[in-house]
Design a protein around this motif. Structure first.
Motif, PDB file in Angstrom:
ATOM      1  N   LYS A  43       0.835  -1.205   0.000  1.00 24.46           N
ATOM      2  CA  LYS A  43       0.000   0.000   0.000  1.00 24.46           C
ATOM      3  C   LYS A  43       0.867   1.251   0.000  1.00 24.46           C
ATOM      4  N   HIS A  44       1.926   1.226   0.791  1.00 21.97           N
ATOM      5  CA  HIS A  44       2.829   2.372   0.868  1.00 21.97           C
ATOM      6  C   HIS A  44       3.501   2.609  -0.484  1.00 21.97           C
ATOM      7  N   SER A  45       3.895   1.532  -1.136  1.00 24.32           N
ATOM      8  CA  SER A  45       4.534   1.632  -2.444  1.00 24.32           C
ATOM      9  C   SER A  45       3.578   2.228  -3.479  1.00 24.32           C
ATOM     10  N   ILE A  46       2.333   1.846  -3.430  1.00 23.89           N
ATOM     11  CA  ILE A  46       1.335   2.387  -4.363  1.00 23.89           C
ATOM     12  C   ILE A  46       1.153   3.884  -4.129  1.00 23.89           C
ATOM     13  N   GLU A  47       1.110   4.293  -2.867  1.00 26.55           N
ATOM     14  CA  GLU A  47       0.971   5.719  -2.554  1.00 26.55           C
ATOM     15  C   GLU A  47       2.170   6.513  -3.082  1.00 26.55           C
ATOM     16  N   ILE A  48       3.365   5.980  -2.916  1.00 30.37           N
ATOM     17  CA  ILE A  48       4.567   6.662  -3.406  1.00 30.37           C
ATOM     18  C   ILE A  48       4.526   6.771  -4.925  1.00 30.37           C
ATOM     19  N   ASP A  49       4.087   5.707  -5.608  1.00 24.97           N
ATOM     20  CA  ASP A  49       3.984   5.749  -7.065  1.00 24.97           C
ATOM     21  C   ASP A  49       3.013   6.843  -7.519  1.00 24.97           C
ATOM     22  N   LYS A  50       1.894   6.972  -6.822  1.00 24.85           N
ATOM     23  CA  LYS A  50       0.922   8.010  -7.172  1.00 24.85           C
ATOM     24  C   LYS A  50       1.518   9.401  -6.995  1.00 24.85           C
ATOM     25  N   LYS A  51       2.244   9.594  -5.900  1.00 19.20           N
ATOM     26  CA  LYS A  51       2.862  10.895  -5.656  1.00 19.20           C
ATOM     27  C   LYS A  51       3.914  11.210  -6.717  1.00 19.20           C
ATOM     28  N   LEU A  52       4.707  10.209  -7.081  1.00 19.93           N
ATOM     29  CA  LEU A  52       5.724  10.427  -8.123  1.00 19.93           C
ATOM     30  C   LEU A  52       5.071  10.746  -9.459  1.00 19.93           C
ATOM     31  N   ASP A  53       3.982  10.056  -9.782  1.00 20.67           N
ATOM     32  CA  ASP A  53       3.267  10.367 -11.027  1.00 20.67           C
ATOM     33  C   ASP A  53       2.762  11.799 -11.022  1.00 20.67           C
ATOM     34  N   LYS A  54       2.251  12.249  -9.900  1.00 21.39           N
ATOM     35  CA  LYS A  54       1.749  13.622  -9.790  1.00 21.39           C
ATOM     36  C   LYS A  54       2.896  14.622  -9.979  1.00 21.39           C
ATOM     37  N   ILE A  55       4.041  14.335  -9.374  1.00 15.73           N
ATOM     38  CA  ILE A  55       5.209  15.221  -9.516  1.00 15.73           C
ATOM     39  C   ILE A  55       5.651  15.285 -10.970  1.00 15.73           C
ATOM     40  N   ILE A  56       5.670  14.130 -11.634  1.00 19.21           N
ATOM     41  CA  ILE A  56       6.073  14.093 -13.046  1.00 19.21           C
ATOM     42  C   ILE A  56       5.096  14.903 -13.895  1.00 19.21           C
ATOM     43  N   GLU A  57       3.796  14.747 -13.633  1.00 22.04           N
ATOM     44  CA  GLU A  57       2.801  15.528 -14.371  1.00 22.04           C
ATOM     45  C   GLU A  57       3.007  17.020 -14.166  1.00 22.04           C
ATOM     46  N   LEU A  58       3.261  17.420 -12.931  1.00 22.66           N
ATOM     47  CA  LEU A  58       3.476  18.849 -12.663  1.00 22.66           C
ATOM     48  C   LEU A  58       4.743  19.361 -13.347  1.00 22.66           C
ATOM     49  N   LEU A  59       5.788  18.557 -13.357  1.00 21.62           N
ATOM     50  CA  LEU A  59       7.018  18.986 -14.041  1.00 21.62           C
ATOM     51  C   LEU A  59       6.806  19.090 -15.546  1.00 21.62           C
ATOM     52  N   GLU A  60       6.071  18.156 -16.128  1.00 15.80           N
ATOM     53  CA  GLU A  60       5.799  18.225 -17.571  1.00 15.80           C
ATOM     54  C   GLU A  60       4.916  19.416 -17.900  1.00 15.80           C
ATOM     55  N   ALA A  61       3.942  19.687 -17.023  1.00 13.59           N
ATOM     56  CA  ALA A  61       3.095  20.868 -17.271  1.00 13.59           C
ATOM     57  C   ALA A  61       3.899  22.144 -17.133  1.00 13.59           C
TER      58      ALA A  61
END
Length: 65
Positions: A43-61
């Motif tokens: 569960k913790h790993s899934i949460e970290i993956d979601k946060k990293l995806d959000k960071i990547i989206e913000l950096l691309e935007a």
């Protein structure tokens, strides 16, 4: 003499059965704890993956603008 031998055998048998029961209980609790910990880590790993995806989206935007 034979009475003492029977008592010693019974005590020895009770100790062996107790040790076997203790081993089974300990092993069961160990496996249960492993399963609970792996579930929590997953569960913790899934949460970290979601946060990293959000960071990547913000950096691309940020790159696009």
């Amino acid at each position: 003499m034979i009475g003492n031998l029977n008592v010693i055998s019974i005590v020895y048998l009770v100790i062996i059965i107790g040790l076997i029961a203790l081993f089974v209980i300990s092993f069961t609790l160990f496996i249960r704890r492993l399963l609970i910990n792996s579930s929590t880590k997953s569960k913790h790993s899934i949460e970290i993956d979601k946060k990293l995806d959000k960071i990547i989206e913000l950096l691309e935007a940020d790159k696009k603008s």
